[in-house]
Design a protein around this motif. Structure first.
Motif, PDB file in Angstrom:
ATOM      1  N   GLY A 104      -3.691  27.463  37.582  1.00 51.06           N
ATOM      2  CA  GLY A 104      -4.205  28.836  37.659  1.00 51.06           C
ATOM      3  C   GLY A 104      -4.869  29.094  39.008  1.00 51.06           C
ATOM      4  N   PHE A 107      -2.326  29.565  41.787  1.00 52.51           N
ATOM      5  CA  PHE A 107      -1.740  30.909  41.847  1.00 52.51           C
ATOM      6  C   PHE A 107      -2.730  31.933  42.384  1.00 52.51           C
ATOM      7  CE2 PHE A 107       1.528  29.027  39.163  1.00 52.51           C
ATOM      8  CZ  PHE A 107       2.642  29.506  39.826  1.00 52.51           C
ATOM      9  N   LYS A 108      -4.004  31.798  41.999  1.00 54.26           N
ATOM     10  CA  LYS A 108      -5.011  32.722  42.537  1.00 54.26           C
ATOM     11  C   LYS A 108      -5.053  32.629  44.066  1.00 54.26           C
ATOM     12  CE  LYS A 108      -9.250  33.070  40.973  1.00 54.26           C
ATOM     13  NZ  LYS A 108     -10.556  32.667  40.347  1.00 54.26           N
ATOM     14  N   VAL A 111      -2.156  34.317  45.639  1.00 53.43           N
ATOM     15  CA  VAL A 111      -2.328  35.768  45.592  1.00 53.43           C
ATOM     16  C   VAL A 111      -3.261  36.211  46.721  1.00 53.43           C
ATOM     17  CG1 VAL A 111      -3.199  37.707  44.219  1.00 53.43           C
ATOM     18  CG2 VAL A 111      -1.837  35.918  43.124  1.00 53.43           C
ATOM     19  N   LEU A 116       4.217  38.065  48.914  1.00 45.77           N
ATOM     20  CA  LEU A 116       5.020  38.010  47.683  1.00 45.77           C
ATOM     21  C   LEU A 116       6.159  37.013  47.814  1.00 45.77           C
ATOM     22  CD1 LEU A 116       5.146  41.735  46.571  1.00 45.77           C
ATOM     23  CD2 LEU A 116       4.337  39.819  45.180  1.00 45.77           C
ATOM     24  N   SER A 123       6.198  29.973  42.850  1.00 46.48           N
ATOM     25  CA  SER A 123       6.252  30.103  41.391  1.00 46.48           C
ATOM     26  C   SER A 123       7.595  29.606  40.877  1.00 46.48           C
ATOM     27  CB  SER A 123       5.968  31.538  40.934  1.00 46.48           C
ATOM     28  OG  SER A 123       6.909  32.436  41.467  1.00 46.48           O
TER      29      SER A 123
ATOM     30  N   PHE B 107       4.694  33.441  35.979  1.00 48.49           N
ATOM     31  CA  PHE B 107       4.338  33.831  37.352  1.00 48.49           C
ATOM     32  C   PHE B 107       5.549  34.381  38.107  1.00 48.49           C
ATOM     33  CE2 PHE B 107       0.503  31.397  36.448  1.00 48.49           C
ATOM     34  CZ  PHE B 107      -0.428  32.297  36.928  1.00 48.49           C
ATOM     35  N   VAL B 111       5.773  38.053  39.852  1.00 53.67           N
ATOM     36  CA  VAL B 111       6.163  38.240  41.249  1.00 53.67           C
ATOM     37  C   VAL B 111       7.289  39.269  41.331  1.00 53.67           C
ATOM     38  CG1 VAL B 111       7.138  37.113  43.279  1.00 53.67           C
ATOM     39  CG2 VAL B 111       5.370  35.950  41.947  1.00 53.67           C
ATOM     40  N   SER B 115       3.394  43.603  42.064  1.00 52.78           N
ATOM     41  CA  SER B 115       2.032  44.131  42.229  1.00 52.78           C
ATOM     42  C   SER B 115       1.059  42.976  42.449  1.00 52.78           C
ATOM     43  CB  SER B 115       1.617  44.923  40.983  1.00 52.78           C
ATOM     44  OG  SER B 115       0.204  45.004  40.917  1.00 52.78           O
ATOM     45  N   LEU B 116       0.535  42.888  43.669  1.00 52.96           N
ATOM     46  CA  LEU B 116      -0.422  41.805  43.960  1.00 52.96           C
ATOM     47  C   LEU B 116      -1.677  41.942  43.109  1.00 52.96           C
ATOM     48  CD1 LEU B 116      -0.105  41.395  47.817  1.00 52.96           C
ATOM     49  CD2 LEU B 116       0.211  39.579  46.121  1.00 52.96           C
ATOM     50  N   LEU B 119      -0.957  40.529  39.786  1.00 51.20           N
ATOM     51  CA  LEU B 119      -0.899  39.078  39.955  1.00 51.20           C
ATOM     52  C   LEU B 119      -2.301  38.477  40.028  1.00 51.20           C
ATOM     53  CD1 LEU B 119       2.087  38.695  42.384  1.00 51.20           C
ATOM     54  CD2 LEU B 119       1.680  37.124  40.489  1.00 51.20           C
ATOM     55  N   ARG B 120      -3.170  39.148  40.773  1.00 50.95           N
ATOM     56  CA  ARG B 120      -4.542  38.650  40.886  1.00 50.95           C
ATOM     57  C   ARG B 120      -5.220  38.632  39.518  1.00 50.95           C
ATOM     58  NH1 ARG B 120      -9.062  40.935  40.579  1.00 50.95           N
ATOM     59  NH2 ARG B 120      -8.276  43.056  40.821  1.00 50.95           N
ATOM     60  N   SER B 123      -3.435  35.885  37.263  1.00 48.83           N
ATOM     61  CA  SER B 123      -3.657  34.496  37.682  1.00 48.83           C
ATOM     62  C   SER B 123      -5.123  34.108  37.471  1.00 48.83           C
ATOM     63  CB  SER B 123      -3.216  34.264  39.128  1.00 48.83           C
ATOM     64  OG  SER B 123      -3.931  35.082  40.017  1.00 48.83           O
TER      65      SER B 123
END
Lengths: 311, 311
Positions: A104, A107-108, A111, A116, A123, B107, B111, B115-116, B119-120, B123
């Motif tokens: 997790g 991935f943060k 981001v 992207l 990912s 994930f 992607v 939308s980041l 995603l934020r 995640s």
């Protein structure tokens, strides 16, 4: 790499005490940091000046660390990098969950970088690695595993992350398809070489010395390339031996020595190392497309280092 | 929801046979699909016309499914939704790895949406959920767990994903902070209510009927709100009883009945349900900020549904 290490340690933090305890046990236990180095070099070689590659490099190491935690649970391993595995110290439960936490966090961090394309690459690697591990579960304890099956497993479980780690370098540096493809190809070939060397080392390498960390794959019933080659070349009696040990997990004193004897007899270790060298050569070939200079040299050194572990 | 279900089934596919087998076992075994429904409704209520909410909804369900697979391993559970848990059918190893695969797929799908911000949010939820599970490991088998400790666990392990699932609706629909905050708050409060109801149901609900799925938390030594309340109000003899059963996992015939007796005596189940109702009320309050209409009504119905499971 100093920045990467600092970021890794800070992002492994959590108010939940057990998390930094386990994460730091693993992170500070002297992994080679090969994967994050690929990301840094593959961005720096294009004169990239931001900090995004440091964050991506740390994410890559977190993905790898999460995989190690889960692998040890799946393989029921007792040792990792010469220390007791986290699962032996804190239990399987904590290892599974802290692995999830690190994934997790990885991935943060990706981001945060905001690319992207890098997110897509990493990912995808994350899903592919898990697929490779599941595939390996099926192949484990099955002496009918072919060389093609085996290569499919290591491409997914090892080479895919090396490839992704390298590819995100030119991605973050704003490069086009040719550079991304070259970096990816370098990482993929290096990943194959790295895994083959690991597999040979698990039986003592081409010299087949019985070091202290030898025989884990054998005891876990893992079918690796040396074994695939030896089985293909062996007699019916040899096959019965491998079947008993790897499928039946019925291993007695002297069986590991016997296994190594067979691997030597059929040149299986030397040939595994030979293949690793060939993949290493492909990696060097891919480097020719990438910009020359000190980062390119460092990436070439990484290939030499991987191979040198075994010879 | 038809589109979400279709996407879920297609993305649970893999050439590695075991993956769709396990994923479909869990996905088709009749989960309530509450979390993806929040994402859809919270986007549709703003007249969102794209398909991104369907993909985000499916990712949310994958994150949830991955959590269930890992939870069953961590809790050593035998049953899930009235069926044998995946880990009993395919083993702990496959459950860990297929969970990892679904998380990777989740994930990848996020992607794809691009939308980041979504995603934020998701995640972050993923890391928080894992943190909550680790926290729960520490709280399990510790009868000194306070109500605040307990609420911290359920906020992380349950409410955070409900909150994220709702928040990404207005995010993908391009709304501002006020709407995002309202949706997040609705999801968070609903998540608390949902978990409290679950905890009460594990002891038969406020009526304390001994249904077939009663007592799992008790047998696993989990400290939930009903138990926290009963321990706080109990005698020394009661505390000794809870200590033996939950910390010592020394559970004999009749102990579950005795536990339920104590929970009733100290009004612990009724009060847990009362708190769930209060959180449900907060969720309805948050809905007042969001646009009225059929989607708002559906979200209000979700609150009523959660509470109705127990009364």
């Amino acid at each position: 790499m100093g920045d990467v290490n600092e970021l890794i340690l800070s992002k492994a933090g959590s108010n939940v005490e057990l998390i930094p305890e386990i994460a730091k046990h693993l992170i500070s236990s002297g992994g080679k940091r090969l994967r994050p180095m690929l990301t840094l070099a593959c961005a720096d070689m294009f004169g990239y000046e931001g900090k995004g590659h440091v964050t991506l490099a740390a994410s890559v190491e977190f993905m790898h660390t999460a995989t190690l935690l889960h692998d040890d649970v799946v393989d029921e391993s007792d040792m990792r990098r010469g220390k007791l595995a986290a699962r032996k110290l804190w239990g399987n439960q904590a290892s599974v969950l802290v692995g999830d936490y690190l994934l997790g966090q990885a991935f943060k961090m990706m981001v945060d970088v905001g690319s992207l394309e890098a997110l897509r690459i990493l990912s995808t690697a994350s899903a592919v690695i898990a697929e490779g591990e599941v595939l390996q579960l099926g192949a484990a304890k099955n002496i009918a595993t072919s060389e093609a099956d085996y290569l499919r497993v290591i491409e997914a479980k090892t080479a895919a992350l090396f490839a992704a780690a390298a590819e995100v370098g030119p991605v973050i540096a704003g490069q086009g398809e040719a550079m991304k493809q070259a970096a990816r190809s370098y990482g993929m070939e290096l990943g194959y070489a790295f895994q083959l060397v690991d597999d040979a080392l698990d039986y003592g390498g081409s010299s087949a010395d019985l070091g202290k960390d030898v025989g884990d794959d054998f005891r876990e019933g893992k079918i690796t390339l040396p074994v695939v080659l030896a089985i293909a070349r062996g007699t019916d009696a040899d096959r019965a031996f491998w079947k008993r040990c790897l499928e039946g997990e019925d291993i007695a004193d002297g069986d590991l020595e016997q296994a190594i004897e067979l691997l030597k007899k059929y040149d299986a270790l030397a040939e595994t190392v030979e293949r690793a060298r060939a993949y290493g050569g492909n990696a060097l070939k891919a480097l020719e497309t990438l910009p020359a200079g000190p980062h390119n040299d460092a990436l070439a050194d990484a290939v030499a280092f991987c191979i040198s572990r075994v010879s």
